[in-house]
Design an enzyme around this catalytic site. Structure first.
Site: not given
Length: 528
Positions: A12, A14, A40, A44, A112, A228, A274, A331, A355, A366
């Site tokens: 991913g 990272a 993931n 995204a 958002e 999510h 969320r 999520h 993550e 988050r």
């Protein structure tokens, strides 16, 4: 035995950022159990949060992050994230990454949930992760990083001084190999696919967390899992993510009759944090009422959200009707392997980033679009730290007795674990359900599973072993935190009371896990 300076597990954002930075001075091997584009990060849809407008500041970004995290965040980690964000994004743009711009050439900034300003950068509408990963893969191709795809890391090799000195891997042909490394980095993502309803890639199954626990690393905050609010929901199954950016552009959550369900729940209504939106949707579904995203006010929906539109089309949803059926699902994991600001774990030679790591930056929940940012910022931090790391002389490998599978125990299928975890440790939890889940998991002799040598099990069996271990960590942590906070909602402690919040972190290492298992009723029954 092959030897590398840096071994990174994962593919991913990272993992890639760490690899690219570290490879400036180190020989780096990147190992992923699937393909480089199966992560993931690649899936995204949301963007990257960064304070870059005249109206915005890193201070405002910090306050939004901490408020969304229900004041459980590590303040130092949050400060590093928000202050470094503008620099990290500027460097990304300078290297050729393209974000969406308006007709005048200015960066478009979206809104958002739980953000106080428009600060979300997107690429190609709702495909931000895909295009950032493609950009990083081009940089990776120019580096000297070696890549092994379709290769699973099944065990961490420990030295006789309790440090991490390498990995055991199984390649696509099924052959077990050993590889030593001075620095071992876990960037394997969270554990989303362990839940029945999830937005995660199927490969994100908690393997890194289980590997780290077996190696003696500290695992923390596993009770804090973000659900999510809006996954596409068809025929009783979730089919993929419907980006929060859709609500950022004005979409409303409604019932079949058109009732706006968030109107009187929170001041931010559909853009509330969320956990609040997810819990509200869940309460309606539990009562037998379907919930939809009313997108009728978004005139150019297909152009603005091509990924979501394609997902709907694939599943037979007619966008002309202006409604998308949704349900919440797993999520993101706020907890994980405990690390410091550099990415170091409690085990020498072992690092974690993204993550799978728990820096405390996300607190109990988050903030939207801080995940890709986390991978960029902390991946860069760890990569640059490894650039400067001195050569490490590795100790001798620790000799241990090889353990076989527990006798007379048949491990459950992954589908059964997913159903149990979703039902008993999902969006709404309580002591009774968590206790049932914990007892069920302990019936599979977790103490023996922790000792199981990879040579004595197949890849499929090891996946189930890791799933049981990580599911137990979630159940034990959720049972121990007797309050509702952020992504952790307990119906037997339904009110978030900031006056009496528990400041104690739930931290589990191998020694503590064994201690708690030995104190359980199920353990005593099995041993008897």
């Amino acid at each position: 035995m092959n030897k590398m300076e840096v071994i990174i597990v994962g593919s991913g954002i990272a993992a890639l950022k760490t690899a690219i930075e570290a490879s400036a001075t180190k020989h780096v091997m990147l190992i992923t159990k699937s393909k480089l584009r199966h992560s993931n990060s690649y899936l995204a849809q949301g963007g990257v949060a960064v304070a870059m407008s005249k109206e915005d500041t890193p201070i405002s970004h910090r306050e939004d992050t901490i408020q969304a995290g229900r004041y459980y965040n590590n303040a130092t980690a949050v400060e590093a994230l928000v202050q470094t964000a503008p620099v990290a994004i500027s460097e990304l743009i300078a290297s050729g990454m393209e974000f969406d711009r308006n007709s005048e050439g200015h960066l478009m900034l979206g809104m958002e949930g739980a953000h106080s300003e428009r600060r979300i950068l997107h690429s190609h509408g709702d495909a931000t992760g895909k295009y950032i990963i493609e950009h990083l893969l081009r940089e990776l191709a120019l580096s000297k990083v070696e890549v092994m795809e379709d290769t699973a890391v099944v065990e961490l090799i420990m030295g006789d001084d309790a440090s991490c000195i390498g990995v055991k891997i199984v390649n696509h042909e099924g052959h077990l190999q050993t590889m030593c490394g001075e620095h071992i980095v876990l960037a394997t993502g969270g554990c989303g696919s362990l839940f029945q309803f999830t937005s995660n890639a199927s490969t994100v199954s908690g393997d890194g967390i289980a590997l780290a626990l077996k190696a003696g690393a500290r695992i923390r905050d596993m009770e804090f899992i973000q659900f999510h609010p809006t996954l596409l929901y068809c025929n009783g199954k979730t089919q993929g993510l419907v980006s929060e950016a859709v609500r950022g552009e004005g979409a409303k959550l409604v019932t079949e009759s058109g009732k706006a369900i968030m109107k009187d729940v929170h001041a931010l209504a559909d853009l509330a944090p969320r956990h609040i939106v997810a819990q509200t949707i869940y309460s309606y579904i539990e009562r037998g009422e379907n919930v939809y995203l009313d997108i009728s006010m978004i005139s150019n929906f297909r152009e603005r959200f091509p990924t979501v539109a394609a997902l709907c089309l694939k599943n037979g949803i007619h966008l002309e009707e202006g409604k998308i059926p949704v349900a919440p699902g797993n999520h993101f994991l706020m907890g994980g392997i405990e690390t410091d600001g550099k990415g170091r774990t409690s085990v020498e030679g072992l690092y974690a980033v993204g993550e799978v790591a728990c820096t405390g930056v996300h607190g109990a929940n988050r903030l939207a679009s801080n995940s890709l940012l986390e991978g960029l910022v902390f991946g860069s931090t760890l990569g640059r730290y490894l650039q400067q790391a001195p050569q490490r002389v590795l100790p001798q490998e620790k000799k241990t007795l090889k353990k076989t599978s527990p006798g007379l125990i048949t491990l459950p299928e992954l589908a059964d674990i997913q159903k149990h975890l979703m039902h008993y440790a999902g969006i709404v939890r309580n002591a009774k359900d968590l206790g049932r889940l914990k007892a069920w998991l302990e019936s599979f002799q977790i103490d023996c599973l922790l000792e199981l040598a990879c040579e004595n099990a197949s890849i499929h069996e090891l996946a189930k072993v890791n799933a049981i271990i990580v599911s137990w960590l979630i159940a034990e942590s959720a049972l121990a935190r007797q309050e509702s906070r952020g992504g952790h909602f307990r119906s037997d402690y339904p009110i978030e009371n900031d006056a009496v919040w528990l400041d104690t972190s739930i931290i589990l290492d191998r020694h503590e896990v064994i201690k708690r298992l030995k104190g359980s009723v199920v353990y005593e029954f099995i041993k008897a």
